[in-house]
Design an enzyme around this catalytic site. Sequence first.
Site, PDB file in Angstrom:
ATOM      1  CE  LYS A  33      54.688  63.775  -4.291  1.00 28.25           C
ATOM      2  NZ  LYS A  33      54.285  63.475  -5.939  1.00 28.25           N
ATOM      3  NE  ARG A 131      49.886  65.459 -11.889  1.00 31.39           N
ATOM      4  CZ  ARG A 131      50.505  64.576 -10.728  1.00 31.39           C
ATOM      5  NH1 ARG A 131      49.529  64.107 -10.063  1.00 31.39           N
ATOM      6  NH2 ARG A 131      51.784  64.676 -10.863  1.00 31.39           N
ATOM      7  CG  HIS A 163      54.409  62.310 -13.257  1.00 36.58           C
ATOM      8  ND1 HIS A 163      55.411  61.709 -12.440  1.00 36.58           N
ATOM      9  CD2 HIS A 163      53.387  62.183 -12.488  1.00 36.58           C
ATOM     10  CE1 HIS A 163      54.827  61.189 -11.406  1.00 36.58           C
ATOM     11  NE2 HIS A 163      53.593  61.580 -11.234  1.00 36.58           N
ATOM     12  NE  ARG A 219      59.826  62.991 -11.422  1.00 35.91           N
ATOM     13  CZ  ARG A 219      59.364  62.506 -12.850  1.00 35.91           C
ATOM     14  NH1 ARG A 219      60.173  62.812 -13.667  1.00 35.91           N
ATOM     15  NH2 ARG A 219      58.229  62.342 -13.206  1.00 35.91           N
ATOM     16  CE1 TYR A 261      29.497  60.516  18.821  1.00 38.71           C
ATOM     17  CE2 TYR A 261      31.646  60.351  17.639  1.00 38.71           C
ATOM     18  CZ  TYR A 261      30.813  60.876  18.782  1.00 38.71           C
ATOM     19  OH  TYR A 261      31.160  62.004  19.507  1.00 38.71           O
ATOM     20  CB  CYS A 308      35.485  58.713  17.334  1.00 33.95           C
ATOM     21  SG  CYS A 308      34.178  57.579  17.581  1.00 33.95           S
ATOM     22  CG  ASP A 310      39.241  63.186  19.596  1.00 35.49           C
ATOM     23  OD1 ASP A 310      39.672  63.985  18.893  1.00 35.49           O
ATOM     24  OD2 ASP A 310      37.922  63.307  20.240  1.00 35.49           O
TER      25      ASP A 310
HETATM   26  C1  LIG Z   1      54.944  62.251  -6.427  1.00 35.59           C
HETATM   27  C2  LIG Z   1      55.847  62.247  -7.581  1.00 35.59           C
HETATM   28  C3  LIG Z   1      56.539  61.219  -7.860  1.00 35.59           C
HETATM   29  C4  LIG Z   1      56.738  60.150  -6.921  1.00 35.59           C
HETATM   30  O1  LIG Z   1      55.871  59.291  -7.298  1.00 35.59           O
HETATM   31  P1  LIG Z   1      55.676  57.771  -6.625  1.00 35.59           P
HETATM   32  O2  LIG Z   1      54.686  57.063  -7.298  1.00 35.59           O
HETATM   33  O3  LIG Z   1      55.226  58.133  -5.263  1.00 35.59           O
HETATM   34  O4  LIG Z   1      57.079  57.173  -6.767  1.00 35.59           O
HETATM   35  C5  LIG Z   1      57.471  61.523  -9.016  1.00 35.59           C
HETATM   36  N1  LIG Z   1      57.190  62.656  -9.867  1.00 35.59           N
HETATM   37  C6  LIG Z   1      56.481  63.480  -9.675  1.00 35.59           C
HETATM   38  C7  LIG Z   1      56.057  64.564 -10.774  1.00 35.59           C
HETATM   39  C8  LIG Z   1      55.663  63.517  -8.428  1.00 35.59           C
HETATM   40  O5  LIG Z   1      54.612  64.397  -8.413  1.00 35.59           O
END
Ligand SMILES: *Cc1c(COP(=O)(O)O)cnc(C)c1O
Length: 372
Positions: A33, A131, A163, A219, A261, A308, A310
Amino acid sequence: MWQSEVRVDLDAVRANVALLRTRTAAQIMAVVKSDGYGHGMVPCARAALEAGATWLGVATLGEALAVRAAGITAPMLSWLHAPGLDFAAGITANVDLSVSSRRSLDEIVAAATIVDRPARIHLKIDSGMGRGGAAPADWAALVEAAAKAQADGHVEIIGVWSHLASADDPDPSSVDRQLAAFTDGLDAAARLGVTPQLRHLANSAALLARPDTHFDLVRPGLAVYGLSPIAGNTFDLRPAMSVRARVALVKRVPAGQGVSYGQTYVTPRETTVALIPIGYADGVPRAASGVGPVALGGRTHTIAGRVCMDQFVLDVGDLPVQPGDVAVLFGGNAGDPHADEWAAVCDTINHEIVARMGSARVPRVYEGERGS
Ligand SMILES: *Cc1c(COP(=O)(O)O)cnc(C)c1O
């Protein structure tokens, strides 16, 4: 000639996936992602699959369709959908869809009916993160509705998943609680006749630290790119991203010269300053002003004054730095500052440091690309 670049080592991605495979018997879903956490979604997806990942994970349906448009046919799950998306396109493109609510199930069933083909779905339970996912109180009703949609031929329930909120925490109690809630969710689904082929829960941290969370599929995102989710342990992962820029200007300035700056940095003595042409519009956090580490001329310097849009400035003392010399913000080679150090000084996490890096004017360059 390049002026600034984000360099991505696809051999490091392959090595990281190979290393992760040694740590689990489960299948690996490489999470790509957000443009592969800033490393490039499609090249990283290919490299991860070459190294033995069997699934890809993305947040949005748009990301999933972009992976498919690049010709990648591996199984893939997308999990973050507002209502009204083109789920029919996702089903046709063989994208597995996460479902957390009756509302989204109904919408996906309607799309499956239009394309006359069952949608592949993964039912998500909120095991405690608060979440995404169905609340435990809504879980049985969601599973029942999905089971009915499956019996009607509108969906195929491929997975049940959740998750973890705190898999990087040395205190195991949060993962313990979520693991128990997830197992309860699986048991409840089984009582309703739903026993999916894929149960999945673990992110990078849980993959590396909690084998009891691996189930059928893990994952990892961060670890694929060679960064560790757990402070103080690299797990021998290899950072895939290096960010570099070539010195645009060098000059001697006197003691007492304010820099950039707001003049928050003032030279303590006569010195050489070097102008580095990459800035916050390119993903260098402005929070790195006065604290970000940058290697140049064989030493690591701290950014002098503000970052800055750039550019920023380094005070290199009396080092013989020349225009065109290469400054390394962070990377994977010996002597390079590490993305973890940037995260620490910017009060954020390494995920954010890499994910935000790059812009339309900073080319991303791949090493280790294979013919596809
Ligand atoms: C981003 C994400 C992951 C991967 O998480 P990491 O901490 O980068 O390994 C796995 N599952 C879900 C649902 C995520 O949103």
